[in-house]
Design a protein around this motif. Structure first.
Motif, mmCIF file in Angstrom:
data_model
loop_
_atom_site.group_PDB
_atom_site.id
_atom_site.type_symbol
_atom_site.label_atom_id
_atom_site.label_comp_id
_atom_site.label_asym_id
_atom_site.label_seq_id
_atom_site.Cartn_x
_atom_site.Cartn_y
_atom_site.Cartn_z
ATOM 1 N N ASP A 161 39.159 30.654 35.789
ATOM 2 C CA ASP A 161 39.937 29.387 35.533
ATOM 3 C C ASP A 161 41.549 29.996 35.699
ATOM 4 O O ASP A 161 41.717 31.096 35.779
ATOM 5 C CB ASP A 161 39.863 28.912 33.713
ATOM 6 N N SER A 162 42.278 29.002 35.909
ATOM 7 C CA SER A 162 43.679 29.208 36.248
ATOM 8 C C SER A 162 44.259 29.950 35.186
ATOM 9 O O SER A 162 43.966 29.679 33.964
ATOM 10 C CB SER A 162 44.551 28.162 36.645
ATOM 11 N N HIS A 163 45.040 30.926 35.085
ATOM 12 C CA HIS A 163 45.675 31.957 34.224
ATOM 13 C C HIS A 163 47.008 32.577 34.617
ATOM 14 O O HIS A 163 47.115 32.867 35.928
ATOM 15 C CB HIS A 163 44.868 33.000 33.856
ATOM 16 N N ALA A 164 47.835 32.500 33.760
ATOM 17 C CA ALA A 164 49.273 32.926 34.012
ATOM 18 C C ALA A 164 49.295 34.255 34.286
ATOM 19 O O ALA A 164 50.235 34.790 34.904
ATOM 20 C CB ALA A 164 50.141 32.437 32.837
ATOM 21 N N GLY A 165 48.331 35.318 33.640
ATOM 22 C CA GLY A 165 48.103 36.360 33.914
ATOM 23 C C GLY A 165 49.115 37.322 32.766
ATOM 24 O O GLY A 165 49.655 36.682 31.945
ATOM 25 N N TRP A 166 49.059 38.606 32.935
ATOM 26 C CA TRP A 166 49.907 39.246 32.082
ATOM 27 C C TRP A 166 50.420 40.743 32.594
ATOM 28 O O TRP A 166 49.723 41.109 33.494
ATOM 29 C CB TRP A 166 49.695 39.549 30.534
ATOM 30 N N PRO A 167 51.571 41.285 32.181
ATOM 31 C CA PRO A 167 52.067 42.514 32.754
ATOM 32 C C PRO A 167 51.160 43.631 32.197
ATOM 33 O O PRO A 167 50.666 43.485 31.150
ATOM 34 C CB PRO A 167 53.534 42.550 32.364
ATOM 35 N N ALA A 168 51.223 44.828 32.768
ATOM 36 C CA ALA A 168 50.779 45.946 32.054
ATOM 37 C C ALA A 168 51.497 46.324 30.905
ATOM 38 O O ALA A 168 52.737 46.240 30.877
ATOM 39 C CB ALA A 168 50.634 47.073 33.273
ATOM 40 N N GLU A 169 50.738 47.078 29.887
ATOM 41 C CA GLU A 169 51.300 47.473 28.857
ATOM 42 C C GLU A 169 51.160 49.274 28.489
ATOM 43 O O GLU A 169 50.029 49.287 28.056
ATOM 44 C CB GLU A 169 50.886 46.691 27.498
ATOM 45 N N PRO A 170 51.815 49.632 29.056
ATOM 46 C CA PRO A 170 51.457 51.087 28.962
ATOM 47 C C PRO A 170 51.956 51.959 27.896
ATOM 48 O O PRO A 170 51.510 53.113 27.456
ATOM 49 C CB PRO A 170 52.070 51.753 30.397
ATOM 50 N N GLU A 171 52.711 51.225 27.031
ATOM 51 C CA GLU A 171 53.180 52.039 25.750
ATOM 52 C C GLU A 171 52.342 52.379 24.754
ATOM 53 O O GLU A 171 51.947 53.464 24.592
ATOM 54 C CB GLU A 171 54.254 50.894 25.229
ATOM 55 N N ARG A 172 51.636 51.284 23.960
ATOM 56 C CA ARG A 172 50.934 51.735 22.999
ATOM 57 C C ARG A 172 49.378 52.195 23.299
ATOM 58 O O ARG A 172 48.695 52.866 22.557
ATOM 59 C CB ARG A 172 50.747 50.405 21.909
ATOM 60 N N TRP A 173 48.984 51.503 24.138
ATOM 61 C CA TRP A 173 47.469 51.890 24.726
ATOM 62 C C TRP A 173 47.619 51.303 26.162
ATOM 63 O O TRP A 173 48.553 50.356 26.657
ATOM 64 C CB TRP A 173 46.384 51.046 24.058
ATOM 65 N N TYR A 174 46.838 51.712 27.100
ATOM 66 C CA TYR A 174 46.762 51.215 28.349
ATOM 67 C C TYR A 174 45.988 50.072 28.495
ATOM 68 O O TYR A 174 44.790 49.943 28.324
ATOM 69 C CB TYR A 174 46.056 52.267 29.365
ATOM 70 N N ARG A 175 46.590 48.716 28.991
ATOM 71 C CA ARG A 175 46.133 47.408 29.170
ATOM 72 C C ARG A 175 46.645 47.293 30.548
ATOM 73 O O ARG A 175 47.846 46.978 30.706
ATOM 74 C CB ARG A 175 46.667 46.700 27.829
ATOM 75 N N PRO A 176 45.773 47.298 31.416
ATOM 76 C CA PRO A 176 45.966 47.076 32.693
ATOM 77 C C PRO A 176 46.510 45.431 32.845
ATOM 78 O O PRO A 176 45.879 44.571 32.247
ATOM 79 C CB PRO A 176 44.889 47.015 33.597
ATOM 80 N N GLY A 177 47.448 45.186 33.857
ATOM 81 C CA GLY A 177 47.999 43.945 34.133
ATOM 82 C C GLY A 177 47.208 43.211 34.969
ATOM 83 O O GLY A 177 46.468 43.730 35.630
ATOM 84 N N HIS A 178 47.391 41.842 34.800
ATOM 85 C CA HIS A 178 46.597 41.023 35.877
ATOM 86 C C HIS A 178 47.544 39.869 36.380
ATOM 87 O O HIS A 178 48.415 39.254 35.589
ATOM 88 C CB HIS A 178 45.468 40.160 35.234
ATOM 89 N N PRO A 179 47.662 39.612 37.888
ATOM 90 C CA PRO A 179 48.322 38.814 38.221
ATOM 91 C C PRO A 179 48.032 37.240 38.044
ATOM 92 O O PRO A 179 46.888 36.997 37.614
ATOM 93 C CB PRO A 179 48.248 38.919 39.754
ATOM 94 N N GLU A 180 48.967 36.492 38.148
ATOM 95 C CA GLU A 180 48.650 34.977 37.938
ATOM 96 C C GLU A 180 47.452 34.553 38.911
ATOM 97 O O GLU A 180 47.216 35.104 40.255
ATOM 98 C CB GLU A 180 49.835 34.025 38.339
ATOM 99 N N THR A 181 46.769 33.676 38.606
ATOM 100 C CA THR A 181 45.551 33.136 39.404
ATOM 101 C C THR A 181 45.404 31.745 39.329
ATOM 102 O O THR A 181 45.510 31.004 38.158
ATOM 103 C CB THR A 181 44.275 34.083 39.106
ATOM 104 N N ASP A 182 44.867 31.018 40.199
ATOM 105 C CA ASP A 182 44.362 29.755 40.275
ATOM 106 C C ASP A 182 43.156 29.477 39.822
ATOM 107 O O ASP A 182 42.405 28.386 39.894
ATOM 108 C CB ASP A 182 44.689 29.005 41.722
ATOM 109 N N GLY A 183 42.608 30.574 39.756
ATOM 110 C CA GLY A 183 41.050 30.434 39.543
ATOM 111 C C GLY A 183 40.268 30.491 40.722
ATOM 112 O O GLY A 183 40.373 30.648 41.663
ATOM 113 N N TRP A 184 38.824 30.322 40.215
ATOM 114 C CA TRP A 184 37.730 29.967 41.536
ATOM 115 C C TRP A 184 37.710 28.614 41.996
ATOM 116 O O TRP A 184 37.982 27.733 41.283
ATOM 117 C CB TRP A 184 36.319 30.436 40.866
#
Length: 145
Positions: free
Chosen positions: A48-71
């Motif tokens: 589904d379309s999603h705004a995405g999120w930035p990477a969060e390298p501070e507390r734990w490594y959570r890779p970011g994902h870019p905004e997408t229009d979905g499939w």
């Protein structure tokens, strides 16, 4: 006078002498799995379309994902169709009568698991282009764990 050929019942049961229809079903399963993975690799990370999120390298490594229009609808339809076919093919392999025959002849536990794994590399059950890919053994699994 000739000696008659021994009946199938007279020969010892070989759990790795897979029936042709089981090998064909395993080949179809492997091809569908490869097709699903290839299709999935081309798709955006979110259905589904999603705004995405930035990477969060501070507390734990959570890779970011870019905004997408979905499939696109056609891509989602193809994905769903491949999954449906994959489930059907897996049911054909797992529910095959050969496994019942194995159990009737005392092939259980680790031996049955080894037999099921052997099917994945049996002649005719490996998709073309995959014959040269080495199979994993138990040491590979233990190292990865």
């Amino acid at each position: 006078m000739s000696t008659p050929a021994p009946a199938v019942e007279d020969q010892p049961f070989d759990p790795k002498a897979f029936p042709k229809d089981l090998i064909a079903a395993q080949l179809k399963l492997a091809e569908l799995y490869a097709a699903l993975n290839a299709h999935q690799a081309k798709l955006p990370w979110s259905r589904d379309s999603h705004a995405g999120w930035p990477a969060e390298p501070e507390r734990w490594y959570r890779p970011g994902h870019p905004e997408t229009d979905g499939w696109e609808a056609s891509a989602a339809e193809t994905y769903d169709g491949l999954w449906k076919a994959l489930r059907k093919a897996a049911a054909a392999v797992q529910g095959h009568d050969h496994w019942s025959r194995c159990k009737q002849h005392g092939v259980t536990g680790a031996d049955l698991v080894a037999t099921r794994q052997a099917l994945k590399n049996a002649d005719g059950a490996v998709p073309s282009g995959m014959e040269d890919v080495p199979a994993l053994d138990q040491e590979d699994v233990e190292r990865a764990a």
